[in-house]
Design an enzyme around this catalytic site. Sequence first.
Site, PDB file in Angstrom:
ATOM      1  N   CYS A 264      23.296  46.989  29.121  1.00 32.97           N
ATOM      2  CA  CYS A 264      22.471  46.154  28.252  1.00 32.97           C
ATOM      3  C   CYS A 264      20.973  46.401  28.468  1.00 32.97           C
ATOM      4  CB  CYS A 264      22.856  44.689  28.455  1.00 32.97           C
ATOM      5  SG  CYS A 264      22.239  43.573  27.179  1.00 32.97           S
ATOM      6  N   ALA A 265      20.235  45.404  28.907  1.00 32.66           N
ATOM      7  CA  ALA A 265      18.793  45.564  29.119  1.00 32.66           C
ATOM      8  C   ALA A 265      18.456  46.333  30.386  1.00 32.66           C
ATOM      9  CB  ALA A 265      18.124  44.186  29.166  1.00 32.66           C
TER      10      ALA A 265
END
Length: 207
Positions: free
Chosen positions: A122-123
């Site tokens: 994800c991030a």
Amino acid sequence: RAMDDGREEEKGMKKKTALVCVADGSEEIETSGIFDTLIRGDVQVTLAKVGGGGDSLTCQMSRGMKFVAETHLESLDLQETKFDIIILPGGFGGAKTFAGCKKLIAALKQQIEAKRWYAAICASPAIVLEPNGLLPKKATCYPALHSKITHSIENEPSALRVVVDKDAKCVTSQGPGTTLEFGVALLVLLVGEKKAKEVEKALLLES
């Protein structure tokens, strides 16, 4: 019996170990999904809180749930305790905390130097790995953050939901909906394809 790639599947062998990091603002689905998938694959998992100050092991997650870690990263002797893999869930707030933690960044660099696996979803590939020079040449991340990593990688980040860079020993993935695929990919590397397939089937991920 040792597999050709060096993994061992026979009963009685020492369990593979994973350090899963968590912080205030970490993503719930990713954190729990990674932990659960690895446990199902008979990996010994340690959930360690990063940042936050004080003695509390409780983390306020990105959507408001509260998770309780087993230990704090600062309590771990990472020179003495070697993990087969270090894993970073996403969630923007959690990823920012990971990126600012000197001990975690040092542990990831140590992991790379020792040629052990590390992973992020994800991030975290964009917020933690890329700014600290830890992003491999083949990687992906949350689609909205692709622009932060495209200049550092050789592949098209949207092409695959899970990217395994075997040369760098790094696995990255895109977000909450790819978490279980990510976890199964980690199991293939840690405990072998046979066990990973068993977990994949139990999770109803088989097509």
